[in-house]
Design a protein around this motif. Structure first.
Motif, PDB file in Angstrom:
ATOM      1  N   LYS A 239       1.473  -1.082  -0.080  1.00  0.00           N
ATOM      2  CA  LYS A 239      -0.195   0.396  -0.341  1.00  0.00           C
ATOM      3  C   LYS A 239       0.902   1.416  -0.046  1.00  0.00           C
ATOM      4  N   LYS A 240       0.350   2.078  -0.602  1.00  0.00           N
ATOM      5  CA  LYS A 240       0.974   3.428  -0.608  1.00  0.00           C
ATOM      6  C   LYS A 240       1.496   4.067   0.965  1.00  0.00           C
ATOM      7  N   GLU A 241       0.834   3.736   2.056  1.00  0.00           N
ATOM      8  CA  GLU A 241       0.316   4.827   3.110  1.00  0.00           C
ATOM      9  C   GLU A 241       1.778   3.915   3.462  1.00  0.00           C
ATOM     10  N   ALA A 242       2.563   2.309   3.428  1.00  0.00           N
ATOM     11  CA  ALA A 242       3.759   2.190   3.701  1.00  0.00           C
ATOM     12  C   ALA A 242       4.689   2.995   3.119  1.00  0.00           C
ATOM     13  N   LEU A 243       4.592   3.417   2.275  1.00  0.00           N
ATOM     14  CA  LEU A 243       6.448   3.883   1.851  1.00  0.00           C
ATOM     15  C   LEU A 243       6.044   5.331   2.539  1.00  0.00           C
ATOM     16  N   THR A 244       6.327   5.437   4.060  1.00  0.00           N
ATOM     17  CA  THR A 244       6.296   6.642   4.778  1.00  0.00           C
ATOM     18  C   THR A 244       7.687   7.661   4.642  1.00  0.00           C
ATOM     19  N   GLU A 245       8.197   8.980   5.284  1.00  0.00           N
ATOM     20  CA  GLU A 245       9.639   9.954   4.629  1.00  0.00           C
ATOM     21  C   GLU A 245      10.141   8.770   5.099  1.00  0.00           C
ATOM     22  N   ASP A 246       9.948   8.669   6.707  1.00  0.00           N
ATOM     23  CA  ASP A 246      10.965   8.526   7.765  1.00  0.00           C
ATOM     24  C   ASP A 246      11.465   7.022   7.119  1.00  0.00           C
ATOM     25  N   LEU A 247      10.246   6.120   6.391  1.00  0.00           N
ATOM     26  CA  LEU A 247      11.534   4.803   5.308  1.00  0.00           C
ATOM     27  C   LEU A 247      11.909   5.307   4.139  1.00  0.00           C
ATOM     28  N   GLN A 249      13.987   7.617   3.459  1.00  0.00           N
ATOM     29  CA  GLN A 249      15.046   8.056   4.291  1.00  0.00           C
ATOM     30  C   GLN A 249      15.727   7.148   5.063  1.00  0.00           C
TER      31      GLN A 249
END
Length: 317
Positions: A239-247, A249
């Motif tokens: 899901k799109k939500e899996a790729l957070t900004e923290d992840l 980086q």
């Protein structure tokens, strides 16, 4: 190819195995599937990992494998190590899923027909069933071996307590639990954190890692955004939500380390798993021969310095 012993057994598995979860179904080109399977075998990949519902559509990956088994792999059957599984949703109705004797038996019979095989080398209980008595599931695995439909059995994604009972039951009934198959990658350390790797080793079982690239997150695919043809864009399991900004980086920093090692991020991610002494084999997928060839490059350098391991740990904290 580097071949590794599966637990306390006579079986040697290639360090890299080919999984047919995606890219081998009836929505895919049979010719492309054949090219990938042939390339894999010609480069020492003898282990092909399937399940009843792999495709899409469900069952079609096994049908694809069966066609290639019949037309080109048949003379090499004794050099192949073929696995399949049952336990996830396969057909409608009360007996089309989970771990009952009826589902496991019916599913394996169907799988053997689809794959044009008399037996599989290993048959897995694909997931722990909290409703069916565990003894029913395990006794079915025992009987499947005694019927000659599988040489070995294994378990996949079982929680530690259920796995403990499974190892004990199978051992008491003189059937080897050859492998534990679990999700394991740089971003998912559950097999370490829950003691699953050590538990498998202590019970004489090997460990096979699936999803080693976190469904593409541990590649250069998402470093500059989400491609239109990616798994995230298609809205599948990832899901799109899996790729957070923290992840993102963290992935960027891992990619920099990989570059310093002279590897792609995918190669380093596979190498990191292969460097673990308790990992028997790592299952990769392949959308093309070129992608499979790139994954095999990971075997060229699976050594990590203490400093590199510490850097990885610091990035992922």
């Amino acid at each position: 190819m580097d071949y590794r012993r599966a637990g306390k057994s006579g079986i040697l598995l290639p360090a890299i195995s080919l999984g047919l979860w995606h890219n081998f179904g009836d929505v895919d080109s049979l010719a492309r599937s054949k090219d990938k399977l042939h390339y894999a075998f010609d480069h020492g990949i003898t282990h092909f990992d399937l399940a009843n519902n792999y495709g899409p559509s469900a069952g079609s990956a096994e049908e694809t494998f069966g066609k290639i088994m019949k037309t080109s792999f048949a003379p090499y059957r004794d050099e192949l190590f073929v696995s399949t599984k049952a336990g996830h949703d396969m057909w409608p109705g009360p007996y089309g899923t989970w771990g009952s004797r009826k589902h496991l038996t019916a599913s394996l019979n169907q799988s053997l027909k689809r794959m044009n095989l008399d037996y599989v080398d290993i048959f897995y209980s694909h997931r722990y069933d909290p409703e069916t008595p565990l003894e029913e599931t395990l006794q079915t695995l025992v009987d499947i071996v005694r019927q000659g439909k599988a040489l070995y059995v294994g378990i996949s994604k079982y929680p530690p307590e259920a796995a403990r009972k499974a190892y004990a039951y199978l051992k008491d009934h003189d059937v080897i639990c050859l492998l534990y198959q679990g999700r394991y990658n740089l971003l998912n350390r559950e097999p370490e954190e829950q003691g699953i790797l050590q538990q498998a080793a202590e019970n004489g079982s090997g460990f096979v890692a699936f999803s080693p690239l976190a469904q593409g997150l541990l590649t250069n695919r998402y470093l500059k955004g989400i491609p239109e043809d990616s798994r995230i864009a298609r809205g599948g399991f990832l899901k799109k939500e899996a790729l957070t900004e923290d992840l993102l980086q963290k992935i960027i920093r891992l990619d920099r380390l990989a570059c310093e090692r002279g590897q792609s991020l995918a190669e380093m991610s596979l190498a990191w798993l292969l460097a673990h002494p308790l990992v028997t084999s790592v299952i990769v997928g392949a959308s093309s021969v070129e992608q499979l060839a790139d994954n095999l490059k990971a075997l060229e350098n699976i050594s990590f310095s203490q400093e590199e391991q510490q850097t990885i740990q610091a990035i992922l904290q």
